[in-house]
Design an enzyme around this catalytic site. Structure first.
Site, PDB file in Angstrom:
ATOM      1  N   GLU A  32      -6.241   5.046   8.143  1.00 11.36           N
ATOM      2  CA  GLU A  32      -6.061   6.383   7.845  1.00 11.36           C
ATOM      3  C   GLU A  32      -7.202   7.188   7.260  1.00 11.36           C
ATOM      4  O   GLU A  32      -7.364   8.397   7.558  1.00 11.36           O
ATOM      5  CB  GLU A  32      -4.683   6.508   7.034  1.00 11.36           C
ATOM      6  CG  GLU A  32      -3.559   6.158   7.496  1.00 11.36           C
ATOM      7  CD  GLU A  32      -2.497   5.617   7.006  1.00 11.36           C
ATOM      8  OE1 GLU A  32      -2.306   5.729   5.770  1.00 11.36           O
ATOM      9  OE2 GLU A  32      -1.368   4.872   7.456  1.00 11.36           O
ATOM     10  N   GLY A  89       3.086  -1.143   4.065  1.00 10.10           N
ATOM     11  CA  GLY A  89       3.043   0.235   3.792  1.00 10.10           C
ATOM     12  C   GLY A  89       4.561   0.487   3.696  1.00 10.10           C
ATOM     13  O   GLY A  89       5.054   0.187   2.621  1.00 10.10           O
ATOM     14  N   GLY A  90       5.353   1.057   4.730  1.00 12.08           N
ATOM     15  CA  GLY A  90       6.722   1.316   4.509  1.00 12.08           C
ATOM     16  C   GLY A  90       7.755   0.503   3.654  1.00 12.08           C
ATOM     17  O   GLY A  90       8.320   0.991   2.588  1.00 12.08           O
ATOM     18  N   HIS A 113      -9.098   1.468   5.333  1.00 17.99           N
ATOM     19  CA  HIS A 113      -7.898   1.783   5.917  1.00 17.99           C
ATOM     20  C   HIS A 113      -8.029   2.889   7.316  1.00 17.99           C
ATOM     21  O   HIS A 113      -8.823   3.789   7.094  1.00 17.99           O
ATOM     22  CB  HIS A 113      -6.746   2.360   5.016  1.00 17.99           C
ATOM     23  CG  HIS A 113      -5.430   2.200   5.534  1.00 17.99           C
ATOM     24  ND1 HIS A 113      -4.995   2.911   6.566  1.00 17.99           N
ATOM     25  CD2 HIS A 113      -4.545   1.144   5.314  1.00 17.99           C
ATOM     26  CE1 HIS A 113      -3.606   2.735   6.817  1.00 17.99           C
ATOM     27  NE2 HIS A 113      -3.192   1.559   6.072  1.00 17.99           N
ATOM     28  N   GLU A 150      -5.173  -4.818  10.758  1.00 15.07           N
ATOM     29  CA  GLU A 150      -3.878  -3.613  11.161  1.00 15.07           C
ATOM     30  C   GLU A 150      -4.445  -3.013  12.444  1.00 15.07           C
ATOM     31  O   GLU A 150      -5.272  -2.090  12.363  1.00 15.07           O
ATOM     32  CB  GLU A 150      -4.120  -2.894   9.835  1.00 15.07           C
ATOM     33  CG  GLU A 150      -3.899  -3.597   8.571  1.00 15.07           C
ATOM     34  CD  GLU A 150      -3.031  -2.421   7.383  1.00 15.07           C
ATOM     35  OE1 GLU A 150      -2.089  -2.633   6.961  1.00 15.07           O
ATOM     36  OE2 GLU A 150      -3.698  -1.204   7.444  1.00 15.07           O
ATOM     37  N   SER A 182       3.702  -2.332  10.159  1.00 16.40           N
ATOM     38  CA  SER A 182       5.203  -2.810  10.318  1.00 16.40           C
ATOM     39  C   SER A 182       5.943  -3.751   9.865  1.00 16.40           C
ATOM     40  O   SER A 182       6.730  -4.565  10.557  1.00 16.40           O
ATOM     41  CB  SER A 182       5.785  -2.352  11.765  1.00 16.40           C
ATOM     42  OG  SER A 182       5.402  -0.776  12.130  1.00 16.40           O
ATOM     43  N   ASN A 191       0.699  -1.229  -0.125  1.00 13.04           N
ATOM     44  CA  ASN A 191      -0.068  -0.068  -0.168  1.00 13.04           C
ATOM     45  C   ASN A 191       0.981   1.059   0.199  1.00 13.04           C
ATOM     46  O   ASN A 191       1.447   1.556   1.019  1.00 13.04           O
ATOM     47  CB  ASN A 191      -1.055  -0.162   1.315  1.00 13.04           C
ATOM     48  CG  ASN A 191      -1.601   1.435   1.452  1.00 13.04           C
ATOM     49  OD1 ASN A 191      -1.831   2.109   0.734  1.00 13.04           O
ATOM     50  ND2 ASN A 191      -2.034   1.545   2.761  1.00 13.04           N
ATOM     51  N   TRP A 192       1.054   2.114  -0.944  1.00 10.08           N
ATOM     52  CA  TRP A 192       1.998   3.184  -1.095  1.00 10.08           C
ATOM     53  C   TRP A 192       1.223   4.348  -0.597  1.00 10.08           C
ATOM     54  O   TRP A 192       2.347   5.096  -0.630  1.00 10.08           O
ATOM     55  CB  TRP A 192       2.377   3.318  -2.728  1.00 10.08           C
ATOM     56  CG  TRP A 192       3.146   2.266  -3.318  1.00 10.08           C
ATOM     57  CD1 TRP A 192       3.740   1.322  -2.697  1.00 10.08           C
ATOM     58  CD2 TRP A 192       3.644   2.243  -4.630  1.00 10.08           C
ATOM     59  NE1 TRP A 192       4.663   0.676  -3.619  1.00 10.08           N
ATOM     60  CE2 TRP A 192       4.540   1.091  -4.785  1.00 10.08           C
ATOM     61  CE3 TRP A 192       3.290   3.118  -5.739  1.00 10.08           C
ATOM     62  CZ2 TRP A 192       5.122   0.919  -6.085  1.00 10.08           C
ATOM     63  CZ3 TRP A 192       3.853   2.614  -7.105  1.00 10.08           C
ATOM     64  CH2 TRP A 192       4.651   1.717  -7.083  1.00 10.08           C
ATOM     65  N   LYS A 193       0.051   4.380  -0.131  1.00  9.62           N
ATOM     66  CA  LYS A 193      -0.350   5.583   0.453  1.00  9.62           C
ATOM     67  C   LYS A 193      -0.064   6.736  -0.302  1.00  9.62           C
ATOM     68  O   LYS A 193       0.033   6.693  -1.743  1.00  9.62           O
ATOM     69  CB  LYS A 193       0.136   5.800   1.654  1.00  9.62           C
ATOM     70  CG  LYS A 193       0.166   4.463   2.711  1.00  9.62           C
ATOM     71  CD  LYS A 193       0.494   4.723   3.989  1.00  9.62           C
ATOM     72  CE  LYS A 193       0.293   3.101   4.799  1.00  9.62           C
ATOM     73  NZ  LYS A 193       0.547   3.309   6.404  1.00  9.62           N
ATOM     74  N   GLY A 250       3.005   2.077  10.887  1.00 14.40           N
ATOM     75  CA  GLY A 250       4.102   2.891  10.490  1.00 14.40           C
ATOM     76  C   GLY A 250       4.975   3.378  11.832  1.00 14.40           C
ATOM     77  O   GLY A 250       5.747   4.446  11.820  1.00 14.40           O
TER      78      GLY A 250
HETATM   79  P1  PGA Z   1       3.386   0.172   7.568  1.00 11.55           P
HETATM   80  O1  PGA Z   1       1.851   0.345   7.127  1.00 11.55           O
HETATM   81  O2  PGA Z   1       3.721  -1.157   7.049  1.00 11.55           O
HETATM   82  O3  PGA Z   1       3.910   1.235   7.062  1.00 11.55           O
HETATM   83  O4  PGA Z   1       3.225   0.106   9.207  1.00 11.55           O
HETATM   84  C1  PGA Z   1       0.866  -0.645   7.092  1.00 11.55           C
HETATM   85  C2  PGA Z   1      -0.409  -0.045   6.416  1.00 11.55           C
HETATM   86  O5  PGA Z   1      -1.113   1.059   6.823  1.00 11.55           O
HETATM   87  O6  PGA Z   1      -1.152  -0.672   5.689  1.00 11.55           O
END
Ligand code: PGA
Length: 262
Positions: free
Chosen positions: A104, A241-242, A102, A174, A220, A9-11, A180
């Site tokens: 966010e 994510g990251g 998500h 999640e 993470s 997920n590149w956000k 993150g």
């Molecule tokens: P993260 O993000 O791997 O950077 O913790 C996961 C996500 O939000 O899907």
């Protein structure tokens, strides 16, 4: 047998040019020796770029083992919804999956369970496979409310849908405190919650249907810990994510999972 799915997920990262660069690099890793075959058999590979980079990424990976997904949609075919993107548009650009709910979007954009329910229905109507995200806050975890809260999120988002949703649905568990932050849930903790989510699916749709649904862990996830999650009986993938922003680390995670499932 559920095929694991690793999704980046590149956000709000990467331009179309950067997405194309990532795609070229990932495809060059995939073409090495027998890796394409190995991965195609063992792991489903998905990348969810921002809308502006999605067409470039989907075009660069068309006809390969790499699928493309949206990060969100608006639950209408078209209309006066400034700034929004429809499931039809995502599909037309080559997306086959879409992330829904998500944390966010729930927390920063204020998305409600009712809206997410509409989004899931819209994704299904237009042939996009939804990845429904659920997860608790740190306070909820400390109060011991994790399972009840996440099961409630499932119930609300899937309200009104029949057992056929289990044919395409992916769930991503999640925990919000692990996103993150570098702080991840232990594989055992993630397994425990995910097993309870599957139990909810079994109670609602029947055990055979529940057994089809892939449930990812997210928060993470990185090359060093991905295999620990995927070794758990109910964890069928990761939403990343990251660590999914660099082709090299995404590739390391794909290899780790393929080796585990070989
Ligand atoms: P993260 O993000 O791997 O950077 O913790 C996961 C996500 O939000 O899907």
């Amino acid at each position: 047998m559920r095929k694991p799915i690793l999704a980046a997920n590149w956000k709000m990262y990467k331009t179309a040019a950067e997405a194309k660069e990532f795609a070229d690099q990932l495809l060059s890793y995939l073409q090495e020796q027998s890796s394409q075959y190995l991965l195609q058999e063992q792991v489903e590979i998905l990348v969810c770029p921002p809308f502006t980079a999605l067409p470039a990424f989907a075009a660069a990976t068309k006809g390969t083992a790499v699928a493309t997904g949206g990060q969100n949609l608006y639950p209408r075919k078209e209309g006066a919804f400034t700034g929004e993107v429809s499931p039809l548009m995502l599909k037309a650009e080559g997306a086959s999956y879409v992330i829904i709910g998500h944390s966010e979007r729930r927390q920063i954009l204020g998305e409600t369970d009712e809206l997410l329910n509409e989004k899931i229905k819209a994704a299904l109507e237009y042939g996009l496979k939804p990845i429904l995200c659920v997860g608790e806050t740190l306070e909820q975890r400390r109060r011991g409310e994790t399972a009840a809260f996440c099961r409630g999120q499932l119930a609300a988002a899937l309200s009104g849908l029949g057992p056929e949703v289990c044919d395409t649905l992916v769930v991503a568990y999640e925990p919000i405190w692990a996103i993150g932050t570098g702080e991840s849930a232990s594989p055992q903790d993630a397994q425990e919650t995910i097993a309870l989510l599957r139990q909810w699916l079994a109670e609602t749709y029947g055990p055979d249907e529940a057994a089809k649904v892939r449930i990812q862990y997210g928060g993470s996830v990185k090359p060093e810990n991905v295999a620990g999650y995927l070794a758990m009986p109910d964890i069928d993938g990761a939403l990343i994510g990251g660590a999914g922003l660099q082709a090299a680390s995404f590739w390391q995670m794909l290899q780790a999972v393929a080796a585990l499932k070989a």
